[in-house]
Scaffold this active site. Structure first.
Site, mmCIF file in Angstrom:
data_model
loop_
_atom_site.group_PDB
_atom_site.id
_atom_site.type_symbol
_atom_site.label_atom_id
_atom_site.label_comp_id
_atom_site.label_asym_id
_atom_site.label_seq_id
_atom_site.Cartn_x
_atom_site.Cartn_y
_atom_site.Cartn_z
ATOM 1 N N ASP A 163 0.865 -1.169 0.000
ATOM 2 C CA ASP A 163 0.000 0.000 0.000
ATOM 3 C C ASP A 163 0.912 1.232 0.000
ATOM 4 O O ASP A 163 2.123 1.117 0.237
ATOM 5 C CB ASP A 163 -0.879 -0.050 1.255
ATOM 6 C CG ASP A 163 -1.685 1.207 1.468
ATOM 7 O OD1 ASP A 163 -2.396 1.610 0.525
ATOM 8 O OD2 ASP A 163 -1.591 1.798 2.558
ATOM 9 N N ASP A 214 -0.235 5.196 0.892
ATOM 10 C CA ASP A 214 -0.496 6.224 1.897
ATOM 11 C C ASP A 214 -0.587 5.616 3.292
ATOM 12 O O ASP A 214 -1.421 4.754 3.566
ATOM 13 C CB ASP A 214 -1.793 6.963 1.568
ATOM 14 C CG ASP A 214 -1.676 7.770 0.289
ATOM 15 O OD1 ASP A 214 -0.631 8.423 0.097
ATOM 16 O OD2 ASP A 214 -2.617 7.741 -0.528
ATOM 17 N N HIS A 262 -11.061 16.675 -6.799
ATOM 18 C CA HIS A 262 -10.076 15.611 -6.632
ATOM 19 C C HIS A 262 -8.876 15.830 -7.545
ATOM 20 O O HIS A 262 -7.723 15.582 -7.157
ATOM 21 C CB HIS A 262 -10.723 14.253 -6.902
ATOM 22 C CG HIS A 262 -9.877 13.104 -6.463
ATOM 23 N ND1 HIS A 262 -9.158 12.329 -7.346
ATOM 24 C CD2 HIS A 262 -9.608 12.606 -5.219
ATOM 25 C CE1 HIS A 262 -8.502 11.407 -6.680
ATOM 26 N NE2 HIS A 262 -8.752 11.550 -5.386
#
Length: 248
Positions: free
Chosen positions: A3, A5, A76
């Protein structure tokens, strides 16, 4: 399979959160995500999904425009622009042990991959500035963003990466930092190492092969919080990971 973040680097509080707030200001919105609120919002995976959740849960006074989906997409996009600029300008360091373990894996010929819900632009920025200009090439597969229909805790991103690696779940280790990430990896059948951070320390990590404060470095030993014993080791290395796989 890593992963990004919260796992490779602590990017959430002083990276993504700040970038979201800058995008809101530019859009003329009075939304402010402070540190505690952002911790609550992290229960929702995906930036666009997080914006929608915030409006539904925390801003009953806000009346979305007819083109709300387009607004969310623009926010975003601008948030990603701000985040990549923050990473380039200020830098976000890797978590302890990440660089060491990546180097050990590469030296041993172990294949590396990314399995994340953050955008490819965010991944590229972090890898370039925290690792090396060519760091994206260290990974056989980078599964990121909207390449799968369902985000974590659904297993889709791990299934996507496994298929492209042409490996069975039993041959791989996932590295995560959150309950949603752990649930995603376990649902795909992958043994998982969790390194907690300030936002995820209180999450439930049932089923993790190993839960740690970090991966450890020389002079900075890690601490096992749950799961398989480190057998006195101060750092997670390939030998540790092989023992985890053997214990499946």
């Amino acid at each position: 399979m890593f992963d990004v973040d919260g796992t490779l680097a602590d990017t959430e509080r002083d990276g993504h959160r700040v970038a979201f707030n800058r995008a809101f200001v530019e859009a003329g919105l009075d939304w402010v995500w402070d540190v505690p609120l952002y911790g609550d919002l992290l229960a929702v995976t995906g930036g666009k999904e997080r914006i929608r959740h915030y409006v539904e849960r925390y801003r009953p006074d806000y009346h979305p425009p007819a083109d709300f989906d387009a607004l969310v997409a623009r926010l975003h996009t601008e948030k990603t622009r701000h985040f990549t600029a923050l990473v380039a300008e200020a830098g976000i360091p890797l978590r302890p042990g990440v660089r060491r373990l990546l180097d050990e894996a590469r030296h041993a010929g172990v294949r590396l991959a990314i399995a994340t819900t953050t955008t490819p632009e965010n991944v590229d920025a972090l890898l370039r500035h925290a690792l090396a200009p060519d760091a994206a090439r260290w990974f056989d597969i980078i599964g990121a963003g909207d390449v799968v229909p369902a985000k974590k805790p659904a297993p889709d991103i791990y299934v996507y990466v496994l298929e492209r690696l042409n490996l069975a779940p039993s041959e791989c280790i996932a590295f995560e930092d959150s309950e949603n990430g752990l649930r995603s990896a376990l649902a795909a059948g992958v043994t998982t190492v969790v390194t907690v951070n300030d936002y995820t320390r209180a999450h439930a990590f049932r089923g993790a092969g190993l839960v740690l404060d970090h991966l450890g470095d020389p002079g900075r030993p890690c601490q096992a919080l749950a799961g398989t014993s480190l057998n006195g080791a101060a750092m997670v290395d390939l030998a540790t990971l092989r023992r985890l796989l053997a214990a499946r």
